[in-house]
Write an enzyme that holds these catalytic residues in place. Structure first.
Site, PDB file in Angstrom:
ATOM      1  N   ASP A   1     -40.813 -17.899  77.586  1.00 37.94           N
ATOM      2  CA  ASP A   1     -41.633 -16.795  78.109  1.00 37.94           C
ATOM      3  C   ASP A   1     -41.548 -15.568  77.208  1.00 37.94           C
ATOM      4  OD1 ASP A   1     -43.357 -15.584  79.855  1.00 37.94           O
ATOM      5  OD2 ASP A   1     -41.835 -15.063  81.335  1.00 37.94           O
TER       6      ASP A   1
ATOM      7  N   HIS B   1     -48.277 -16.708  70.854  1.00 37.73           N
ATOM      8  CA  HIS B   1     -48.075 -18.149  71.082  1.00 37.73           C
ATOM      9  C   HIS B   1     -47.779 -18.858  69.756  1.00 37.73           C
ATOM     10  CE1 HIS B   1     -49.097 -17.458  75.154  1.00 37.73           C
ATOM     11  NE2 HIS B   1     -50.382 -17.265  74.951  1.00 37.73           N
TER      12      HIS B   1
ATOM     13  N   ARG C   1     -55.250 -17.816  83.638  1.00 32.82           N
ATOM     14  CA  ARG C   1     -55.420 -16.878  82.521  1.00 32.82           C
ATOM     15  C   ARG C   1     -56.885 -16.856  82.049  1.00 32.82           C
ATOM     16  NH1 ARG C   1     -49.770 -16.814  79.173  1.00 32.82           N
ATOM     17  NH2 ARG C   1     -48.475 -16.648  81.032  1.00 32.82           N
TER      18      ARG C   1
ATOM     19  N   LEU D   1     -32.074 -36.728  70.533  1.00 30.51           N
ATOM     20  CA  LEU D   1     -32.462 -35.800  71.611  1.00 30.51           C
ATOM     21  C   LEU D   1     -33.757 -36.267  72.289  1.00 30.51           C
ATOM     22  CD1 LEU D   1     -32.017 -32.768  72.790  1.00 30.51           C
ATOM     23  CD2 LEU D   1     -33.914 -32.210  71.253  1.00 30.51           C
TER      24      LEU D   1
ATOM     25  N   ARG E   1     -34.212 -18.892  80.574  1.00 38.32           N
ATOM     26  CA  ARG E   1     -35.532 -18.242  80.513  1.00 38.32           C
ATOM     27  C   ARG E   1     -35.445 -17.011  79.628  1.00 38.32           C
ATOM     28  NH1 ARG E   1     -40.132 -17.651  85.028  1.00 38.32           N
ATOM     29  NH2 ARG E   1     -41.621 -16.486  83.754  1.00 38.32           N
TER      30      ARG E   1
ATOM     31  N   GLU F   1     -27.323 -24.336  86.480  1.00 35.40           N
ATOM     32  CA  GLU F   1     -26.895 -22.973  86.160  1.00 35.40           C
ATOM     33  C   GLU F   1     -28.101 -22.254  85.556  1.00 35.40           C
ATOM     34  OE1 GLU F   1     -23.850 -21.642  86.800  1.00 35.40           O
ATOM     35  OE2 GLU F   1     -23.368 -23.537  87.770  1.00 35.40           O
TER      36      GLU F   1
HETATM   37  C1  IPE Z   1     -43.958 -19.700  82.892  1.00 38.48           C
HETATM   38  O1  IPE Z   1     -44.271 -18.469  82.332  1.00 38.48           O
HETATM   39  C2  IPE Z   1     -44.757 -20.798  82.237  1.00 38.48           C
HETATM   40  C3  IPE Z   1     -44.463 -21.079  80.850  1.00 38.48           C
HETATM   41  C4  IPE Z   1     -43.570 -20.501  80.100  1.00 38.48           C
HETATM   42  C5  IPE Z   1     -45.265 -22.119  80.266  1.00 38.48           C
HETATM   43  P1  IPE Z   1     -45.378 -17.505  82.956  1.00 38.48           P
HETATM   44  O2  IPE Z   1     -45.427 -16.310  82.084  1.00 38.48           O
HETATM   45  O3  IPE Z   1     -46.654 -18.231  83.156  1.00 38.48           O
HETATM   46  O4  IPE Z   1     -44.778 -17.154  84.387  1.00 38.48           O
HETATM   47  P2  IPE Z   1     -45.029 -15.910  85.349  1.00 38.48           P
HETATM   48  O5  IPE Z   1     -46.513 -15.789  85.537  1.00 38.48           O
HETATM   49  O6  IPE Z   1     -44.472 -14.696  84.678  1.00 38.48           O
HETATM   50  O7  IPE Z   1     -44.297 -16.250  86.599  1.00 38.48           O
HETATM   51  C1  IPE Z   2     -45.156 -17.820  77.586  1.00 39.73           C
HETATM   52  O1  IPE Z   2     -45.467 -16.541  77.142  1.00 39.73           O
HETATM   53  C2  IPE Z   2     -46.118 -18.859  77.106  1.00 39.73           C
HETATM   54  C3  IPE Z   2     -46.953 -19.440  78.155  1.00 39.73           C
HETATM   55  C4  IPE Z   2     -46.925 -19.147  79.414  1.00 39.73           C
HETATM   56  C5  IPE Z   2     -47.905 -20.451  77.736  1.00 39.73           C
HETATM   57  P1  IPE Z   2     -46.476 -15.646  77.960  1.00 39.73           P
HETATM   58  O2  IPE Z   2     -47.857 -15.913  77.488  1.00 39.73           O
HETATM   59  O3  IPE Z   2     -46.268 -15.800  79.422  1.00 39.73           O
HETATM   60  O4  IPE Z   2     -46.031 -14.194  77.502  1.00 39.73           O
HETATM   61  P2  IPE Z   2     -45.890 -12.909  78.427  1.00 39.73           P
HETATM   62  O5  IPE Z   2     -45.008 -13.275  79.568  1.00 39.73           O
HETATM   63  O6  IPE Z   2     -47.275 -12.535  78.865  1.00 39.73           O
HETATM   64  O7  IPE Z   2     -45.279 -11.878  77.537  1.00 39.73           O
HETATM   65 MG    MG Z   3     -45.073 -14.914  80.760  1.00 38.96          MG
END
Ligand code: IPE
Ligand code: IPE
Ligand code: MG
Length: 249
Positions: free
Chosen positions: A25, A42, A76, A136, A191, A210
């Site tokens: 994330d 990304h 999105r 792995l 995370r 954990e």
């Molecule tokens: C969780 O992250 C999904 C992935 C990393 C693929 P999100 O950014 O989508 O989660 P929320 O919306 O903050 O809960």
């Molecule tokens: C995680 O990063 C990747 C996916 C959910 C695909 P985000 O796109 O959620 O990035 P933030 O949370 O908006 O910074």
């Molecule tokens: Mg995110």
């Protein structure tokens, strides 16, 4: 990039988690902080994932599950969804030979419905190419949702029962209906980006995991950070409901 870089060695680690699940994330925030578009974030997440895979191999982790696209991510913008679908397809195509050289076995966990057929094709090609590998196991969670996985497993059991088969529901039987039936329980969920929630990730498999939440954004993640998380995990006491009696005197 080779997984084994002599200048980057894991520290002494006592308890290695067998199965680590990562929520990758913070890509969008990483990009926006630099005046870039979310999609650039990304892109920057791809080398981070490869470095973490290499670090997991180096540390002796057996399975790594990476959250790449959730069932909620369809909410999105159409542009970002389109980018993420194409990007997942391209990363798999671009990286499968390298991962194969690293003896990584690639698996997919997720729902077929709505997922782009070209992404499914690449996931299945990567699975096929690496199916005999013994290193792995890397599970790519693409179009994955924990509740959806549980609902789909329940539906599979209902279907069996309605065919007239006797179904005695147990944890064992239930877990056999999940997207990856042989997936071991998750030992450690990591995370990135400071968010402290599961976002519908591996709800069944992580019931006793954990949890470690790191402030770094996913594109900043490295194998060294993974090893720090494993070291923190090593210092935790996992009780699984049992009591530890350690009076002071
Ligand atoms: C969780 O992250 C999904 C992935 C990393 C693929 P999100 O950014 O989508 O989660 P929320 O919306 O903050 O809960
Ligand atoms: C995680 O990063 C990747 C996916 C959910 C695909 P985000 O796109 O959620 O990035 P933030 O949370 O908006 O910074
Ligand atoms: Mg995110």
């Amino acid at each position: 990039m080779k997984p084994f870089d002599p200048s980057r060695k894991p520290p002494e680690l006592n308890h290695i988690p067998g199965h680590i699940a990562v929520v990758m994330d913070g890509n969008g925030r990483w990009a926006n902080q630099r005046g870039l578009t979310r999609t650039e974030g990304h892109r920057a997440g791809e080398p981070a994932l490869l470095d973490v895979v290499a670090g997991a191999i180096e540390a002796g982790v057996k399975q790594l599950t990476a959250f790449a696209f959730s069932t909620e991510n369809w909410k999105r913008s159409p542009e970002e969804v389109r980018f993420l679908m194409g990007f997942n397809r391209d990363v798999l195509r671009r990286r499968r030979d390298l991962l194969n050289e690293w003896n990584v076995k690639i698996l997919w966990s997720g729902r077929r419905s709505k997922l782009w057929p070209s992404v499914i094709t690449e996931l299945e090609a990567a699975q096929e190419l690496t199916k005999h590998n013994t290193g792995l196991t890397l599970v790519m969670a693409v179009n994955y949702g924990g509740r959806q996985e549980i609902v789909d497993a329940a539906q599979a059991l209902v279907d069996r029962a309605s065919e007239g088969k006797r179904v005695k529901v147990s944890e064992r039987l239930f877990s056999k209906q999940l997207y990856q039936p042989r997936m071991p329980d998750v030992d450690l969920v990591i995370r990135s980006s400071g968010e402290m929630r599961l976002s519908n990730y591996l709800l069944w498999e992580s019931s006793y995991a954990e949890l470690i939440f790191r402030e770094e954004l996913w594109p900043e993640f490295t194998r060294e950070l993974l090893w720090e998380c494993i070291a923190e995990y090593s210092n935790r006491t996992r009780r699984f409901g049992k009591a530890v009696d350690s009076p002071l005197n």
